[in-house]
Design an enzyme around this catalytic site. Structure first.
Site, PDB file in Angstrom:
ATOM      1  N   GLU A   1       0.829  -0.624   0.044  1.00  0.00           N
ATOM      2  CA  GLU A   1      -0.049  -0.044  -0.187  1.00  0.00           C
ATOM      3  C   GLU A   1       0.882   1.072  -0.105  1.00  0.00           C
ATOM      4  O   GLU A   1       2.439   1.903   0.739  1.00  0.00           O
ATOM      5  CB  GLU A   1      -0.875   0.290   0.501  1.00  0.00           C
ATOM      6  CG  GLU A   1      -1.770   1.213   1.333  1.00  0.00           C
ATOM      7  CD  GLU A   1      -2.360   1.525   2.486  1.00  0.00           C
ATOM      8  OE1 GLU A   1      -2.409   0.832   3.788  1.00  0.00           O
ATOM      9  OE2 GLU A   1      -3.838   2.163   2.388  1.00  0.00           O
TER      10      GLU A   1
ATOM     11  N   ARG B   1       5.398 -12.660   9.768  1.00  0.00           N
ATOM     12  CA  ARG B   1       5.645 -11.668   8.907  1.00  0.00           C
ATOM     13  C   ARG B   1       7.315 -11.893   9.978  1.00  0.00           C
ATOM     14  O   ARG B   1       7.236 -12.728  10.605  1.00  0.00           O
ATOM     15  CB  ARG B   1       5.033 -10.353   9.303  1.00  0.00           C
ATOM     16  CG  ARG B   1       4.724 -10.082  10.479  1.00  0.00           C
ATOM     17  CD  ARG B   1       3.425  -9.270  10.604  1.00  0.00           C
ATOM     18  NE  ARG B   1       3.922  -7.941  10.631  1.00  0.00           N
ATOM     19  CZ  ARG B   1       2.897  -6.740   9.665  1.00  0.00           C
ATOM     20  NH1 ARG B   1       1.522  -7.784  10.368  1.00  0.00           N
ATOM     21  NH2 ARG B   1       3.319  -5.842   9.208  1.00  0.00           N
TER      22      ARG B   1
ATOM     23  N   LYS C   1       3.862   0.618   9.783  1.00  0.00           N
ATOM     24  CA  LYS C   1       4.729   2.312   9.964  1.00  0.00           C
ATOM     25  C   LYS C   1       4.145   3.321  10.964  1.00  0.00           C
ATOM     26  O   LYS C   1       4.872   4.823  10.884  1.00  0.00           O
ATOM     27  CB  LYS C   1       3.581   1.994   8.429  1.00  0.00           C
ATOM     28  CG  LYS C   1       4.424   0.893   7.353  1.00  0.00           C
ATOM     29  CD  LYS C   1       3.476   1.873   5.672  1.00  0.00           C
ATOM     30  CE  LYS C   1       3.431  -0.136   4.751  1.00  0.00           C
ATOM     31  NZ  LYS C   1       2.256   0.322   3.887  1.00  0.00           N
TER      32      LYS C   1
END
Length: 568
Positions: A43, A268, A278
């Site tokens: 994204e 992850r 983020k």
RNA sequence: UGGGGCGUCGCCAAGCGGAAAGGCACAGGGUUUUGGUCCCUGCAUACGGAGGUUCGAAUCCUCCCGCCCCAGCCA
């Protein structure tokens, strides 16, 4: 001529993992006619980090080893958070990591029209409806983890009414948040994602690519699987938290009757002493705990690039940590090992004194200068040799002199002989102190017969230290970095992650003395400062003021010995 | 007390019924004009636990324990 050399022999060898097993099996059963098509779908709402690198290496790496393709696709369905600045930085980072994605990149926003048509299809099939409930009501109606949800009063609107309302949503007739389009699935499902998930929300926001064309935007679940389908993705690899979404992913493509990719989830990356979100990066940047997204202490790709990491090192790291489904916390030492390993082979060596101590060679002729040969890289003879000036006054590292040397201290000390790398053996015979007792200068004598660093009589010295000729030294600033946080497992800590920021993560040393060969260095250049570590030239560097970043220190077994001597 | 996952050496991670790879870290030794690199050596009688199936199980079955994720009109 090479023999029996198939294409695969030239591709990087990568360790087996469960995703490769799945692909191998799919290839065998011809599930996708032998195709392998992956995608990396960031994204564009922030900068890529080392966790993304894991995904990039996985997806692009899979495509490489199976002679398939990997699309770079921007998952740009939320115009309130996404910006073109981010798509540019993402492209730069992926490219820098060494991967290419063909002629064009893909965007979920390119499928907005198709997605819209498919939404009308679902409405027509009686599988989607416009809901007028407020966001808060939807949440209440959704139920809880243990209690089933209840149906919205708008759930059974007619196809005609739904179509009309949905078209008017698109046309911009309704304000933000007033209505949504929902899939009609199962309000009692144990999987909350199946409790009539929202497909579209009304959002009068300007999109970085579609501008003001749309007043409604698709949700992730509605966009992702269908984008994969359009691109004929075979293996749609994502992280574990999307595991619960897979039934929905499959429900949508089945309801539409379109090509069905398969979603596979892996764990992850987490790193010790590091945060990896983020959201937290944004806080670190906005609150100025770091200088920006590319601060060399950040685990962002841009930060690591500025720090001096190489793409090769990052790729090797990603190959080595493996791919699995269990939550893990990888030791950051693994990453550091990967850079050292790469830089050891490639980085040219130089001598640099970070914390200078003046040394005077009292029996060396005043005004004399010699050009001595130094090896550029002992790991790579091809890098040749260079000349380094030597004279009567030098700088050595403060750490390399001790008035009272502990046992096993092989460096310079009163009466102790050491080798100056590529130069001479010297012995300290006098210490000069200032009025407060600080050592300001050390006087030594040299043995002229040891020029180059070897003694004709075969006498051994245990220590070799680096040095820089005082008159020829180039001045520089060196920035040394330490871990940003001082606890290894941030997720296991109570309270706010900022409470664990390491106040000493940045040390700026401003009066470093470099050998003159470093005078013409350019931003981005990487090198080893002998006995200290790997460094690179920062983008802040100018010809008037050189600035270096320490990428990673060399392994320091003396530090370990000394630590143990002092009882930890 | 709903649903979905995961548990193999300090940290990653192979293993897919036949007698526990590898890397990092750590410890010891050798080489060395970087206390770097490199090279040796050591490092799980053991695979979350307990039962069971089998000639044989980390690998199959059962139960138990622990950890992670999910209640955005974020992705």
């Amino acid at each position: 001529m090479k023999e029996n050399n198939t294409d695969n022999d030239n591709l990087p060898k990568r360790p087996s993992n469960f995703i490769r097993d799945i692909i191998d099996n799919d290839l065998e059963t011809r599930k996708y006619e032998g195709r392998v098509q992956t995608r990396f779908p960031p994204e564009p709402n922030g900068y890529l980090h080392i966790g993304h690198a894991k995904s990039i290496c996985l997806n692009f790496g899979l495509a490489q080893s199976y002679n398939g393709k990997c699309n770079l696709r921007f998952d740009d369905t939320n115009p309130t958070k996404e910006e073109e600045e981010y798509v540019n930085s993402i492209k730069e980072d992926v490219r820098w990591l060494g991967f290419s994605w063909g002629e064009k990149e893909f965007y979920a926003s390119d499928y907005f029209e198709q997605l819209y048509e498919w939404a009308e299809q679902l409405i027509t099939q009686g599988q989607a409806y416009v809901d007028d409930l407020t966001a808060e009501q939807i949440r209440e109606y959704r139920g809880t983890l243990t209690a089933p949800g209840i149906s919205s009063p708008y759930r059974d609107r007619s196809v005609e009414e739904n179509l009309d309302l949905f078209r008017r949503m698109r046309a911009g007739e309704f304000p933000d948040g007033s209505r949504v389009l929902r899939a009609k699935i199962d309000m009692a499902s144990g999987n909350i994602n199946m409790r009539d998930p929202v497909m579209y929300r009304v959002l009068h926001a300007r999109h970085h690519r579609t501008g003001d064309k749309w007043n409604i935007y698709p949700m992730y679940d509605w966009a992702h699987g269908q984008s994969d389908s359009v691109e004929k993705i075979t293996h749609s690899i994502c992280t574990l938290e999307f595991e619960d979404h897979r039934p929905l992913y499959e429900w949508f493509v089945n309801a539409l009757g379109i090509y069905a990719p398969q979603q596979i989830e892996f764990a992850r990356l987490n790193l010790t002493y590091t945060v990896m979100s983020k959201r937290k990066f944004l806080i670190l940047v906005n609150e100025k705990h770091v200088a920006g997204w590319d601060d060399p202490r950040m685990p962002t790709i841009s930060g690591m690039r500025r720090r001096g990491y190489t793409p090769e090192a990052i790729r090797n790291f990603c190959d080595r940590i493996g791919i699995a489904k269990r939550d893990s916390l990888v030791d950051v030492a693994m990453l550091e090992h990967a850079v050292r390993e790469d830089l050891n082979k490639t980085a040219p060596r130089y001598m640099a004194v970070l914390k200078p101590l003046k040394v005077v060679i009292t029996n060396y002729p005043e005004g004399q200068v010699e050009e001595l040969d130094a090896v550029n890289n002992p790991e790579d003879p091809g890098q040749g040799i260079r000349k380094v000036p030597f004279s009567r006054e030098l700088y050595i590292e403060q750490d390399d002199f001790r008035e009272d040397a502990p046992k096993k201290y092989f460096r310079l000390a009163p009466g102790q002989e050491v080798r100056l790398r590529y130069a001479y053996y010297i012995t300290c015979h006098n210490i000069v102190k200032d009025s407060t007792g600080n050592i300001v200068e050390v006087h030594c004598t040299y043995d002229p017969l040891t020029r180059g660093g070897d003694s004709p009589d075969g006498r051994k010295v245990k220590g070799t230290i680096h040095w820089v000729s005082a008159a020829h030294a180039v001045q520089a600033e060196v920035r040394q970095y330490d871990r940003l946080f001082n606890v290894s497992d941030l997720d296991a800590m109570e309270g706010d992650f900022r409470d664990y920021l390491n106040p000493d993560s940045l040390e700026i040393i401003s009066d470093c003395k470099l050998e003159p060969n470093l005078a013409d260095v350019k931003a981005g250049d990487r090198m080893q400062f002998e006995r200290l570590g790997y460094f690179c030239v920062d983008k802040d560097s100018t010809s008037e003021k050189l600035v270096f970043n320490r990428t990673v220190a060399l392994r320091d077994s003396w530090a370990k010995i000394e630590k143990n001597m002092n009882g930890n």
